[in-house]
Scaffold this motif. Sequence first.
Motif, mmCIF file in Angstrom:
data_model
loop_
_atom_site.group_PDB
_atom_site.id
_atom_site.type_symbol
_atom_site.label_atom_id
_atom_site.label_comp_id
_atom_site.label_asym_id
_atom_site.label_seq_id
_atom_site.Cartn_x
_atom_site.Cartn_y
_atom_site.Cartn_z
ATOM 1 N N UNK A 74 15.927 24.000 -13.664
ATOM 2 C CA UNK A 74 14.991 24.958 -13.091
ATOM 3 C C UNK A 74 15.390 26.356 -13.530
ATOM 4 N N UNK A 75 14.867 27.387 -12.828
ATOM 5 C CA UNK A 75 15.079 28.765 -13.262
ATOM 6 C C UNK A 75 16.522 29.210 -13.139
ATOM 7 N N UNK A 76 17.366 28.460 -12.404
ATOM 8 C CA UNK A 76 18.772 28.847 -12.275
ATOM 9 C C UNK A 76 19.617 28.303 -13.412
ATOM 10 N N UNK A 77 19.051 27.402 -14.198
ATOM 11 C CA UNK A 77 19.781 26.786 -15.295
ATOM 12 C C UNK A 77 19.372 27.422 -16.612
ATOM 13 N N UNK A 78 20.083 27.067 -17.658
ATOM 14 C CA UNK A 78 19.768 27.576 -18.981
ATOM 15 C C UNK A 78 20.051 26.493 -20.003
ATOM 16 N N UNK A 79 19.801 26.819 -21.267
ATOM 17 C CA UNK A 79 20.115 25.876 -22.335
ATOM 18 C C UNK A 79 21.620 25.723 -22.529
ATOM 19 N N UNK A 80 22.396 26.647 -21.980
ATOM 20 C CA UNK A 80 23.839 26.587 -22.154
ATOM 21 C C UNK A 80 24.539 25.914 -20.986
ATOM 22 N N UNK A 81 24.220 26.330 -19.784
ATOM 23 C CA UNK A 81 24.941 25.824 -18.618
ATOM 24 C C UNK A 81 23.945 25.371 -17.564
ATOM 25 N N UNK A 82 24.119 24.156 -17.068
ATOM 26 C CA UNK A 82 23.267 23.589 -16.028
ATOM 27 C C UNK A 82 24.118 23.442 -14.768
ATOM 28 N N UNK A 83 23.744 24.140 -13.705
ATOM 29 C CA UNK A 83 24.594 24.225 -12.516
ATOM 30 C C UNK A 83 23.975 23.576 -11.291
ATOM 31 N N UNK A 84 22.734 23.135 -11.352
ATOM 32 C CA UNK A 84 22.049 22.666 -10.149
ATOM 33 C C UNK A 84 22.732 21.454 -9.535
ATOM 34 N N UNK A 85 23.141 20.500 -10.372
ATOM 35 C CA UNK A 85 23.791 19.309 -9.821
ATOM 36 C C UNK A 85 25.151 19.645 -9.228
ATOM 37 N N UNK A 86 25.845 20.644 -9.796
ATOM 38 C CA UNK A 86 27.107 21.093 -9.208
ATOM 39 C C UNK A 86 26.875 21.674 -7.815
ATOM 40 N N UNK A 87 25.851 22.507 -7.687
ATOM 41 C CA UNK A 87 25.613 23.168 -6.407
ATOM 42 C C UNK A 87 25.237 22.158 -5.322
ATOM 43 N N UNK A 88 24.467 21.132 -5.668
ATOM 44 C CA UNK A 88 24.110 20.114 -4.686
ATOM 45 C C UNK A 88 25.336 19.322 -4.256
ATOM 46 N N UNK A 89 26.151 18.917 -5.218
ATOM 47 C CA UNK A 89 27.348 18.147 -4.882
ATOM 48 C C UNK A 89 28.324 18.965 -4.043
ATOM 49 N N UNK A 90 28.594 20.199 -4.462
ATOM 50 C CA UNK A 90 29.544 21.039 -3.726
ATOM 51 C C UNK A 90 28.982 21.439 -2.373
ATOM 52 N N UNK A 91 27.666 21.651 -2.296
ATOM 53 C CA UNK A 91 27.067 21.984 -1.017
ATOM 54 C C UNK A 91 27.253 20.882 0.010
ATOM 55 N N UNK A 92 27.206 19.617 -0.420
ATOM 56 C CA UNK A 92 27.457 18.497 0.486
ATOM 57 C C UNK A 92 28.950 18.283 0.734
ATOM 58 N N UNK A 93 29.788 18.603 -0.255
ATOM 59 C CA UNK A 93 31.219 18.288 -0.164
ATOM 60 C C UNK A 93 32.012 19.332 0.610
ATOM 61 N N UNK A 94 31.698 20.627 0.466
ATOM 62 C CA UNK A 94 32.516 21.674 1.080
ATOM 63 C C UNK A 94 32.663 21.510 2.591
ATOM 64 N N UNK A 95 31.588 21.286 3.360
ATOM 65 C CA UNK A 95 31.782 21.104 4.805
ATOM 66 C C UNK A 95 32.672 19.909 5.142
ATOM 67 N N UNK A 96 32.612 18.860 4.340
ATOM 68 C CA UNK A 96 33.455 17.686 4.595
ATOM 69 C C UNK A 96 34.906 18.006 4.290
ATOM 70 N N UNK A 97 35.154 18.677 3.170
ATOM 71 C CA UNK A 97 36.530 19.064 2.845
ATOM 72 C C UNK A 97 37.094 20.054 3.863
ATOM 73 N N UNK A 98 36.275 21.003 4.296
ATOM 74 C CA UNK A 98 36.744 21.989 5.268
ATOM 75 C C UNK A 98 37.040 21.346 6.622
ATOM 76 N N UNK A 99 36.399 20.243 6.951
ATOM 77 C CA UNK A 99 36.564 19.611 8.261
ATOM 78 C C UNK A 99 37.725 18.630 8.296
ATOM 79 N N UNK A 100 38.435 18.493 7.187
ATOM 80 C CA UNK A 100 39.577 17.577 7.191
ATOM 81 C C UNK A 100 40.652 18.096 8.137
ATOM 82 N N UNK A 101 41.323 17.197 8.812
ATOM 83 C CA UNK A 101 42.270 17.604 9.841
ATOM 84 C C UNK A 101 41.588 17.649 11.196
ATOM 85 N N UNK A 102 41.887 18.686 11.957
ATOM 86 C CA UNK A 102 41.310 18.792 13.297
ATOM 87 C C UNK A 102 39.832 19.170 13.206
ATOM 88 N N UNK A 103 39.008 18.471 13.980
ATOM 89 C CA UNK A 103 37.584 18.779 14.034
ATOM 90 C C UNK A 103 37.025 18.310 15.376
#
Length: 616
Positions: free
Chosen positions: A480-509
């Motif tokens: 989409x408009x956030x990507x280019x012919x050089x670097x495609x970041x959309x799939x990274x943002x979706x994966x990290x968006x789902x993963x960060x809250x899980x990683x941050x919640x490790x330990x006490x929650x």
Amino acid sequence: MASLSFWNGERAVVLLFISAILFSTPFFLFSQALALSLLTIAALFLDIRLDNSNFSVPFKTRPGASSGILLGAVTLPAVLISRLIQLSRAFSSHEIGIEELGYLKVQYWASYASCLGVLFFIFLLMRCSPDNSCSNSSCSPQDLKFSSSCMVSCAALCCVSFGIISYCGSQTVLLLLWVLFHGLAAVKLIQHLLNTFPSCASIGIGIVERFCQDLYAMPATSDYKCPKYSFVVEISSLSPNLLLPLGDTIISLFLGEALLATSGLVLYFGDMLGCTIAKIDGNWIPLDLQYGVKRSEISTIIQGVVLGLLLFPILFKFGLQLWEYIASSGHSEARPCNEIGLALFFYSSLASILIVIIPSWMQFVLDFHMHPLFWIIRFVLSEPLKRLSLCIYWVGVIYASVLRFYNISKNSKVERILLRKYYHLMAVLMFLPALISQPKFLDLAFGAALAVFLALEIIRVWRIWPLGQLVHQFMNAFTDHRDSNLLIVSHFSLLLGCAFPIWMSSGYNDRPLAPFAGILSLGIGDTMASMVGHKYGVLRWSKTGKKTIEGTAAGITSVLVACSFLLPLLASTGHIFTQHWVSLLLAVTASGLLEAYTAQLDNAFIPLIFYSLLCL
């Protein structure tokens, strides 16, 4: 008109977000809360000043969009202070020790210094701009002076806070030097990128362009093709709104995204450096930071692999220089063999990094009694039925979804934005069952997926035989408009968006929905908002935007409905959690409104905002 310019939707949502965090902060975190409020004020005035000015600085955004300075500057410190609030409840009930709380405080100040340093850099650029004038009467030199006063107060408050909590004078000096290191590293990173690529649209694109420029000693002011890699770097001249055309897409640099990425990378690399130094000689690391060495095996493996892949292009660059020298001395008929030989060199170098170098660092930092790869195998086989069945389920979902969506993208007139939302739904199908039944295994799986994405993106960018061109053709179907012919970041943002809250919640929650923040906000809320808004939306939030009130209402409602089903399901697992519906309603509403108003990368910001409010 000035009031309208000040109270745009994105700023109003961010101020609501920060106000909720400050209201929930306990008294013993007063210095952190006060520092966050000062940072918010400074970023707010810089954001308004930049959006209502004619400064000749290298980060103008597309017309009608906010620069995102406020959102980018406060997000990471706000996430960490929300986590501190959550851990303070555990400390009060004697469920964690003072070391864990002290470690997170140091991490908070490190991220704070990174954002503050970048704000100082932006402030100096604005002061030194040759066209230091305003197009709006609401902006005045007093605004910059007030903003600079807030930033100086932030730095002074940080010093005073360390002086109060430290054990001795040497600890105060070490803490201040550690925090100062993060601030200077963040400034150096963003300064290097903006100075080298003043018309570049993306930080990631800039890194790739810099690699190609350094490797082949070609100027950054013309179009050129990297030999043997078949991808064209198109660099436009400096335009008034600094838009960079890349193929069929136009991307503009958002400073908020650059702020978040810069502070996050500096914090992540700094944590790895701190752990390494602590193992070598703990006397050079603050006592509070040494707790970071006591981390789980899964987090160490993820950190080592991800940082190894991020550093791999730098090391591989020197190998490519040698390969280019050897290939240039040969005949043109030997190029097919050279391509195969280069691929073999690439894969062997990548394997040596992942199998030898990075595992050696892991064993040094965490004292693994076996090779980390063998530890992963033993961990998976410790519950073979559940975890291997989950892997088979994931492979089946991925195969069926990717095949179906790719065929639709080639043979259908379905808009690309809706096609991409199907992947958000696929994330819900994949991650939700795993997070409920196997949260630790999902932590490891997220790290493995991120490593695969990074490796495939490197292969795609350099067109490494035989996968490079195939991956490039497949990924282009979903850009989409956030990507280019050089670097495609959309799939990274979706994966990290789902993963960060899980990683941050490790330990006490003690907040059951906090780990689900990314899955709920992106997989359900964002998807329903886009689909309903696209099909039934009539009332738009703004004249220039595409987001509709109907879509936002559908997104908020769908997340609340999902939470009403998820909470009883989690309670049935036997865990005792607390989740206040008032804070939940605030979190869902704020994240939904942010999705409607922001022009930043919503996959990165919305899960973090949602997670922070759920932790309160």
